[in-house]
Design a protein around this motif. Sequence first.
Motif, PDB file in Angstrom:
ATOM      1  N   TYR A 261      54.969  43.449  41.113  1.00  0.00           N
ATOM      2  CA  TYR A 261      54.875  42.404  39.771  1.00  0.00           C
ATOM      3  C   TYR A 261      55.012  40.897  40.099  1.00  0.00           C
ATOM      4  N   ASP A 262      55.753  40.396  40.789  1.00  0.00           N
ATOM      5  CA  ASP A 262      56.075  39.077  41.299  1.00  0.00           C
ATOM      6  C   ASP A 262      54.915  38.476  41.981  1.00  0.00           C
ATOM      7  N   GLY A 263      54.305  39.166  42.871  1.00  0.00           N
ATOM      8  CA  GLY A 263      53.418  38.819  43.810  1.00  0.00           C
ATOM      9  C   GLY A 263      52.025  38.722  43.116  1.00  0.00           C
ATOM     10  N   ILE A 264      51.673  39.627  42.474  1.00  0.00           N
ATOM     11  CA  ILE A 264      50.580  39.474  41.376  1.00  0.00           C
ATOM     12  C   ILE A 264      50.504  38.624  40.478  1.00  0.00           C
ATOM     13  N   LEU A 265      51.719  38.328  39.866  1.00  0.00           N
ATOM     14  CA  LEU A 265      51.972  37.535  38.540  1.00  0.00           C
ATOM     15  C   LEU A 265      51.842  36.073  39.190  1.00  0.00           C
ATOM     16  N   GLU A 266      51.892  35.853  40.327  1.00  0.00           N
ATOM     17  CA  GLU A 266      51.884  34.355  40.964  1.00  0.00           C
ATOM     18  C   GLU A 266      50.374  34.160  41.115  1.00  0.00           C
ATOM     19  N   LYS A 267      49.480  35.149  41.585  1.00  0.00           N
ATOM     20  CA  LYS A 267      48.127  35.021  41.711  1.00  0.00           C
ATOM     21  C   LYS A 267      47.248  34.820  40.573  1.00  0.00           C
ATOM     22  N   VAL A 268      47.957  35.383  39.339  1.00  0.00           N
ATOM     23  CA  VAL A 268      47.353  35.414  38.010  1.00  0.00           C
ATOM     24  C   VAL A 268      47.544  34.142  37.483  1.00  0.00           C
ATOM     25  N   LYS A 269      48.749  33.686  37.528  1.00  0.00           N
ATOM     26  CA  LYS A 269      48.894  32.254  37.211  1.00  0.00           C
ATOM     27  C   LYS A 269      48.011  31.292  37.967  1.00  0.00           C
ATOM     28  N   GLU A 270      47.942  31.336  39.094  1.00  0.00           N
ATOM     29  CA  GLU A 270      47.256  30.237  39.867  1.00  0.00           C
ATOM     30  C   GLU A 270      45.520  30.529  39.275  1.00  0.00           C
ATOM     31  N   PHE A 271      45.149  31.699  38.995  1.00  0.00           N
ATOM     32  CA  PHE A 271      43.651  31.766  38.612  1.00  0.00           C
ATOM     33  C   PHE A 271      43.788  31.147  37.320  1.00  0.00           C
ATOM     34  N   TYR A 272      44.567  31.888  36.281  1.00  0.00           N
ATOM     35  CA  TYR A 272      44.555  31.340  34.898  1.00  0.00           C
ATOM     36  C   TYR A 272      44.505  30.010  34.867  1.00  0.00           C
ATOM     37  N   GLU A 273      45.260  29.163  35.385  1.00  0.00           N
ATOM     38  CA  GLU A 273      45.557  27.624  35.624  1.00  0.00           C
ATOM     39  C   GLU A 273      44.336  26.872  36.405  1.00  0.00           C
ATOM     40  N   ASN A 274      43.607  27.566  37.075  1.00  0.00           N
ATOM     41  CA  ASN A 274      42.587  27.230  37.805  1.00  0.00           C
ATOM     42  C   ASN A 274      41.501  28.021  38.125  1.00  0.00           C
ATOM     43  N   PRO A 275      40.644  28.662  36.895  1.00  0.00           N
ATOM     44  CA  PRO A 275      39.773  29.585  37.115  1.00  0.00           C
ATOM     45  C   PRO A 275      38.443  29.296  37.903  1.00  0.00           C
ATOM     46  N   ILE A 276      38.794  29.568  39.046  1.00  0.00           N
ATOM     47  CA  ILE A 276      37.390  28.918  39.989  1.00  0.00           C
ATOM     48  C   ILE A 276      37.266  30.365  40.908  1.00  0.00           C
ATOM     49  N   SER A 277      36.099  30.122  41.874  1.00  0.00           N
ATOM     50  CA  SER A 277      35.720  31.233  42.562  1.00  0.00           C
ATOM     51  C   SER A 277      36.778  31.541  43.642  1.00  0.00           C
ATOM     52  N   GLU A 278      37.662  30.561  44.049  1.00  0.00           N
ATOM     53  CA  GLU A 278      38.563  30.639  45.408  1.00  0.00           C
ATOM     54  C   GLU A 278      39.613  31.216  44.788  1.00  0.00           C
ATOM     55  N   THR A 279      40.292  30.967  43.645  1.00  0.00           N
ATOM     56  CA  THR A 279      41.358  31.464  43.083  1.00  0.00           C
ATOM     57  C   THR A 279      41.236  32.919  42.573  1.00  0.00           C
ATOM     58  N   LEU A 280      39.838  33.314  42.266  1.00  0.00           N
ATOM     59  CA  LEU A 280      39.493  34.651  41.739  1.00  0.00           C
ATOM     60  C   LEU A 280      39.604  35.437  42.857  1.00  0.00           C
ATOM     61  N   GLU A 281      38.985  34.983  44.141  1.00  0.00           N
ATOM     62  CA  GLU A 281      39.057  36.205  45.297  1.00  0.00           C
ATOM     63  C   GLU A 281      40.422  36.131  45.945  1.00  0.00           C
ATOM     64  N   GLN A 282      41.270  35.137  45.715  1.00  0.00           N
ATOM     65  CA  GLN A 282      42.867  35.330  46.167  1.00  0.00           C
ATOM     66  C   GLN A 282      43.354  36.320  45.155  1.00  0.00           C
ATOM     67  N   LEU A 283      43.038  36.383  43.885  1.00  0.00           N
ATOM     68  CA  LEU A 283      43.478  37.466  43.179  1.00  0.00           C
ATOM     69  C   LEU A 283      43.036  38.738  43.322  1.00  0.00           C
ATOM     70  N   LYS A 284      41.699  38.947  43.534  1.00  0.00           N
ATOM     71  CA  LYS A 284      41.037  40.343  44.015  1.00  0.00           C
ATOM     72  C   LYS A 284      41.547  40.728  45.248  1.00  0.00           C
ATOM     73  N   THR A 285      42.198  39.669  45.969  1.00  0.00           N
ATOM     74  CA  THR A 285      42.648  40.298  47.217  1.00  0.00           C
ATOM     75  C   THR A 285      44.051  40.956  46.964  1.00  0.00           C
ATOM     76  N   VAL A 286      44.957  40.401  46.159  1.00  0.00           N
ATOM     77  CA  VAL A 286      46.298  41.288  45.709  1.00  0.00           C
ATOM     78  C   VAL A 286      46.044  42.352  45.137  1.00  0.00           C
ATOM     79  N   LEU A 287      45.011  42.517  44.218  1.00  0.00           N
ATOM     80  CA  LEU A 287      44.651  43.602  43.450  1.00  0.00           C
ATOM     81  C   LEU A 287      44.152  44.635  44.489  1.00  0.00           C
TER      82      LEU A 287
END
Length: 354
Positions: free
Chosen positions: A108-134
């Motif tokens: 929960y904590d690890g995914i939440l951090e990546k979700v916050k990074e993407f929602y605050e800055n929705p760009i390809s780089e943060t999306l790929e990081q989010l996909k990785t943890v998912l």
Amino acid sequence: MTSQAKQEDLIPEEYLQISSNIVSTFGNRTPVTLCIYDEEFQRVAPLFSKDTRLTPKKLDRMNMECNGGNLFITKDEYSSLAGHISQNLGVLLTEHYLDEPAAAEIFYDGILEKVKEFYENPISETLEQLKTVLAIFSEYVWVDRNRWSHFFNSLQRQNDLCCHVVNTLFVGTAIYLKTVHKDGEKLELNSLGLALVLHDLGMTQIPTALMTKKSPYLYKEKQRMQEHVDIAEKMMNRLDVKDKLVRDCLLDHHERLDGSGYPRGRRGDALTIETRVCCVADAFCGMISERWHKKGIHPILAAIILTESSKRYDKTLTAALVSFIISNNPEMQTLIKDKEKMKKLRAMALKQMD
């Protein structure tokens, strides 16, 4: 009895063994105090204190003790270790010494951090990081699909958009594994996981004044809120997200089986099973969480409301939701067996539906 078994019997309950899998993520400093079992004195003793710099010699000693099953931390330091692991979620794929409820909290904590990074800055780089943890999350569940039953107790109920979508991920994944996936089938959760965490992305573009309004929404304000679906679609186009499952959940998570939803009034078989899962999970997580204009309600009450709304929500999925809530929660199990309390909750649910 083996010498290792004898040693395990001598380790006090306040200590937890850690594996080489976790140790490999430490880098050049220890995130927690490490201990070993001292056979000469037959007690657990400190090896390296927290933030010890791991010189080559110390690293060799740490790895030697770890490989011999003789490396421990105190339970008091578990939260610190969990925080470290949440930054290195891949470690959970082969970690055998963490129990599954603890692993759910870390995910929960690890995914939440990546979700916050993407929602605050929705760009390809943060999306790929989010996909990785998912993807790591999906792999973790693939190892044992019954791990869904441990997700409920990690849900957070504060007024936070990112917490809401991680809640939706956990609830939706649990419902899907309980009802849709069959033994022997290939388990593919990456697309569903991405859909569940992206479904409310458009909310990031709704004015803060509207999002934080403490009184009920006026008609025009409701219409403005509903625009988050169209906004999210445009954001997905900009990010070149073409996955049909993701787009279906994003566009249809407010649609209902009877056609009473929005934005297109789609109904019945026009809604995919993954979309129906997202609908139930999103609605449930919204109901139990604190909002600016209303308080969250009890999870069982929320589940009853959804179950009674069988014309709008898939009844097989809402039944799975109840199973998820009570799976590893003694308090909920006791409540659902109390016929008198359940009768009152059902009456409350029907009243709220009027």
